[in-house]
Design an enzyme around this catalytic site. Structure first.
Site, PDB file in Angstrom:
ATOM      1  N   CYS A   1       0.828  -1.210   0.000  1.00  9.51           N
ATOM      2  CA  CYS A   1       0.000   0.000   0.000  1.00  9.51           C
ATOM      3  C   CYS A   1       0.866   1.265   0.000  1.00  9.51           C
ATOM      4  CB  CYS A   1      -0.978  -0.037   1.176  1.00  9.51           C
ATOM      5  SG  CYS A   1      -2.402   1.057   0.954  1.00  9.51           S
TER       6      CYS A   1
ATOM      7  N   GLU B   1      -2.884  -9.319   3.552  1.00 10.86           N
ATOM      8  CA  GLU B   1      -3.231  -9.995   4.805  1.00 10.86           C
ATOM      9  C   GLU B   1      -4.721  -9.975   5.101  1.00 10.86           C
ATOM     10  OE1 GLU B   1      -4.241  -6.165   5.894  1.00 10.86           O
ATOM     11  OE2 GLU B   1      -2.559  -6.815   4.697  1.00 10.86           O
TER      12      GLU B   1
ATOM     13  N   HIS C   1      -3.851  -4.961   0.240  1.00 13.61           N
ATOM     14  CA  HIS C   1      -3.527  -5.501   1.559  1.00 13.61           C
ATOM     15  C   HIS C   1      -3.645  -7.028   1.517  1.00 13.61           C
ATOM     16  CE1 HIS C   1      -4.011  -1.675   4.134  1.00 13.61           C
ATOM     17  NE2 HIS C   1      -4.002  -1.315   2.870  1.00 13.61           N
TER      18      HIS C   1
END
Length: 385
Positions: free
Chosen positions: A273, A360, A358
């Site tokens: 990001c 995760e 992202h």
């Protein structure tokens, strides 16, 4: 919550939306954005990337499963304000420890419900993200619009210093055994009996789940404040460097550009990001502000090197410019299929790569998770070399 209490959202173009106030009694200004996720409002509220932003959720009902202590991404709520169509009157989940209104009140975040979130979202889609004011106090429409117009705005502001950690700390493999992991039994196997590598993570506004994922994959994560120098990072002799997510405009955080520029020739680097955008600037390329950004857990990204499409979670208002990128030594590896913006790059001659999403967050639920294993293998190969 008092149903007779009114709240207001005012945009810089003069638009005013009145609704029912909840959360903290407060008046704040920020950037109006929208998020298209159906769930995950607690993770959204506590994501430091939302610092300075007033979030409108497009899902029609929010708050039905309450709030718990395990799913927070930071130690406190990070957004400026919260806007929903309908606030659930019931918080029902076995993990819930409080309701959404209680959590926002405790966190000092104002919220309003009962407004036309479709109209707000369409206005932002057409006109772009706007400066705005949200108030749960007794102020006039004119005053709210005035405050929105007077806000300095997001472009050129350094929000990273507001959300980074204050001191270095270590997030090791032991912390990866977090209390609740709904997908562990099906898609995640604990990474046991593998070499543990030491990495330095620059905290630009990192989410806890990113460090948890890095630790799960075999990293001892030494977390550094964003203002740390390259010399301070080199002093721990790391095996690799990680650059986290974070809020705001990547261009004014020149101190991070300089740090990464001083590290990029010596270590494998993975950026997520804002970290992706920092790598962009560190190599001499540029970023630009998107019209209304990407925020939600349903963004399709195609990897042109593997021909694989992943459903990913995004939260950003800026993007890497393709112009001049190749001349700076980078290759575009991934693009967002919704608008063809760059979603991933790697350097031609260095073990450095980054993604705009992202990995995760698990919207796929694990489509983008292999990025962490890719980083592990880059570090392992670099150690051997």
């Amino acid at each position: 919550m008092n149903d007779s209490q009114t709240g207001v959202l005012a945009l810089e173009d003069g638009s005013v939306f009145r609704g029912i106030a909840f959360g903290a009694k407060k008046t704040v200004v920020g950037e109006a954005v929208f998020n298209t996720s159906m769930t995950g409002y607690q993770e959204i509220l506590t994501d430091p990337s939302y610092y300075g932003q007033i979030i409108t959720m497009t899902a029609p009902m929010i708050g039905n499963y309450g709030v718990n202590e395990e799913d927070i991404e930071a130690d406190q709520a990070m957004c400026a304000g919260f806007v929903v169509r309908e606030l659930s009157p019931v918080a029902s989940n076995w993990r819930s420890t409080s309701s959404l209104p209680e959590y926002l009140e405790k966190s000092g975040i104002p919220g309003i419900e009962g407004v036309d979130t479709r109209a707000i979202t369409k206005k932002l889609r057409v006109s772009g993200a706007m400066k705005c004011c949200i108030s749960t106090e007794d102020i006039s429409d004119e005053e709210a619009v005035k405050r929105a117009k007077e806000w300095v705005g997001m472009v050129g502001a350094d929000f990273v210093k507001e959300v980074t950690c204050k001191a270095t700390y270590v997030y090791g493999p032991a912390e990866a055994g977090w209390p609740y992991n709904p997908v562990q039994s099906t898609v995640r196997k604990p990474c046991r009996e593998r070499e543990i590598f030491k990495i330095a993570a620059l905290d630009l506004g990192a989410k806890k789940s990113i460090f948890r994922e890095l630790s799960h994959h075999g990293f001892e994560v030494h977390v550094f404040p964003a203002t740390s120098t390259a010399e301070e990072i080199k002093a721990i002799n790391p095996d690799g460097i990680f650059l986290s997510n974070g809020p705001g405009d990547p261009e004014p955080v020149t101190y991070v550009h300089e740090t990464v520029r001083a590290l990029i020739n010596d270590y494998p680097i993975f950026g997520i990001c804002l970290g992706h955008q920092i790598i962009t600037h560190a190599i001499g390329a540029k970023t630009y502000k998107l019209k209304f950004g990407h925020r939600g857990g349903n963004q399709p990204v195609k990897n042109f090197e593997t021909d694989f499409v992943a459903i990913t979670a995004h939260n950003h208002g800026f993007a890497t410019s393709e112009e001049g990128l190749e001349a700076c030594g980078a290759i575009v590896t991934e693009k967002n299929l919704n608008d063809n913006t760059i979603a991933g790059i790697r350097l031609k001659d260095k073990p450095v790569f980054s993604v705009q999403y992202h990995p995760e967050a698990g919207p796929g639920p694990s489509d983008a998770n292999p990025n962490f294993e890719k980083f592990y293998q880059l570090v392992a190969q670099s150690k051997k070399a």
